[in-house]
Design a protein around this motif. Structure first.
Motif, mmCIF file in Angstrom:
data_model
loop_
_atom_site.group_PDB
_atom_site.id
_atom_site.type_symbol
_atom_site.label_atom_id
_atom_site.label_comp_id
_atom_site.label_asym_id
_atom_site.label_seq_id
_atom_site.Cartn_x
_atom_site.Cartn_y
_atom_site.Cartn_z
ATOM 1 N N SER A 59 0.829 -1.204 0.000
ATOM 2 C CA SER A 59 0.000 0.000 0.000
ATOM 3 C C SER A 59 0.864 1.255 0.000
ATOM 4 O O SER A 59 1.859 1.329 0.718
ATOM 5 C CB SER A 59 -0.892 0.034 1.235
ATOM 6 N N VAL A 60 0.452 2.243 -0.796
ATOM 7 C CA VAL A 60 1.083 3.561 -0.817
ATOM 8 C C VAL A 60 -0.016 4.600 -1.028
ATOM 9 O O VAL A 60 -1.075 4.280 -1.562
ATOM 10 C CB VAL A 60 2.146 3.694 -1.937
ATOM 11 N N PRO A 61 0.212 5.834 -0.598
ATOM 12 C CA PRO A 61 -0.780 6.872 -0.886
ATOM 13 C C PRO A 61 -0.746 7.227 -2.369
ATOM 14 O O PRO A 61 0.302 7.199 -2.999
ATOM 15 C CB PRO A 61 -0.336 8.061 -0.018
ATOM 16 N N GLY A 62 -1.907 7.512 -2.937
ATOM 17 C CA GLY A 62 -1.975 7.893 -4.344
ATOM 18 C C GLY A 62 -3.225 7.349 -4.997
ATOM 19 O O GLY A 62 -4.097 6.754 -4.346
ATOM 20 N N GLU A 63 -3.325 7.552 -6.291
ATOM 21 C CA GLU A 63 -4.502 7.151 -7.043
ATOM 22 C C GLU A 63 -4.707 5.640 -7.030
ATOM 23 O O GLU A 63 -5.800 5.149 -6.800
ATOM 24 C CB GLU A 63 -4.377 7.642 -8.494
ATOM 25 N N GLN A 64 -3.658 4.907 -7.280
ATOM 26 C CA GLN A 64 -3.764 3.442 -7.378
ATOM 27 C C GLN A 64 -3.724 2.760 -6.008
ATOM 28 O O GLN A 64 -4.172 1.632 -5.872
ATOM 29 C CB GLN A 64 -2.642 2.918 -8.273
ATOM 30 N N ARG A 65 -3.155 3.428 -5.013
ATOM 31 C CA ARG A 65 -3.070 2.958 -3.631
ATOM 32 C C ARG A 65 -2.260 1.683 -3.456
ATOM 33 O O ARG A 65 -2.392 0.986 -2.456
ATOM 34 C CB ARG A 65 -4.455 2.788 -3.008
ATOM 35 N N MET A 66 -1.416 1.348 -4.437
ATOM 36 C CA MET A 66 -0.521 0.198 -4.296
ATOM 37 C C MET A 66 0.669 0.384 -5.222
ATOM 38 O O MET A 66 0.617 1.142 -6.191
ATOM 39 C CB MET A 66 -1.238 -1.107 -4.606
ATOM 40 N N ASP A 67 1.751 -0.334 -4.911
ATOM 41 C CA ASP A 67 2.949 -0.316 -5.727
ATOM 42 C C ASP A 67 3.496 -1.734 -5.779
ATOM 43 O O ASP A 67 3.137 -2.582 -4.951
ATOM 44 C CB ASP A 67 3.984 0.651 -5.144
ATOM 45 N N PHE A 68 4.381 -2.013 -6.732
ATOM 46 C CA PHE A 68 4.910 -3.358 -6.957
ATOM 47 C C PHE A 68 6.427 -3.329 -6.926
ATOM 48 O O PHE A 68 7.040 -2.371 -7.382
ATOM 49 C CB PHE A 68 4.503 -3.886 -8.343
ATOM 50 N N LEU A 69 7.012 -4.409 -6.432
ATOM 51 C CA LEU A 69 8.443 -4.665 -6.553
ATOM 52 C C LEU A 69 8.596 -6.094 -7.062
ATOM 53 O O LEU A 69 7.881 -6.999 -6.621
ATOM 54 C CB LEU A 69 9.153 -4.527 -5.206
#
Length: 122
Positions: A59-69
């Motif tokens: 989870s991250v703040p922003g439009e998509q509310r998620m990020d990937f590694l």
């Protein structure tokens, strides 16, 4: 929220991750940890995979509310107009050439060993 998916990784890494996350299926870990623990955990995963693959969604703040590694994975996260999408490799280059004349029915050795009865079963 953190979701971590491992493929072909050593069992020691799976045991190491159970300190912070729950393993809900084989190689799938879920939990809620701080960003600092998540980043340190990802460094350990990258060191301990030994040829396996790892993918983490968090989870991250922003439009998509998620990020990937990703680590040792064919699919790569790509920014597309502000959205992070997973870019798959071109399958046409890896796909075998299609033959114009497919094999005839009954071409396998298994079909020659066994005769199937047609009609109603008595």
């Amino acid at each position: 929220m953190v979701v971590l998916v491992l493929s072909a990784c050593p069992a020691g890494l799976r045991g190491h991750l159970t300190r912070w996350l729950l393993e809900i299926s084989a190689g799938v870990f879920v939990g809620h940890v701080s960003a600092r623990v998540r980043d340190l955990m990802w460094l350990n995963v990258c060191e301990m995979t030994s040829g396996g693959r790892a993918l983490m969604v968090f989870s991250v703040p922003g439009e998509q509310r998620m990020d990937f590694l990703v680590h040792n994975h064919h699919w790569t996260p790509t920014d597309f107009d502000g959205l992070t999408l997973m870019m798959r490799p071109n399958s046409e280059a890896a796909a075998p050439a299609v033959t114009e004349n497919p094999p005839a029915a009954g071409w396998s050795a298994a079909s020659k060993r066994r005769k199937f009865r047609r009609g109603p079963v008595r």
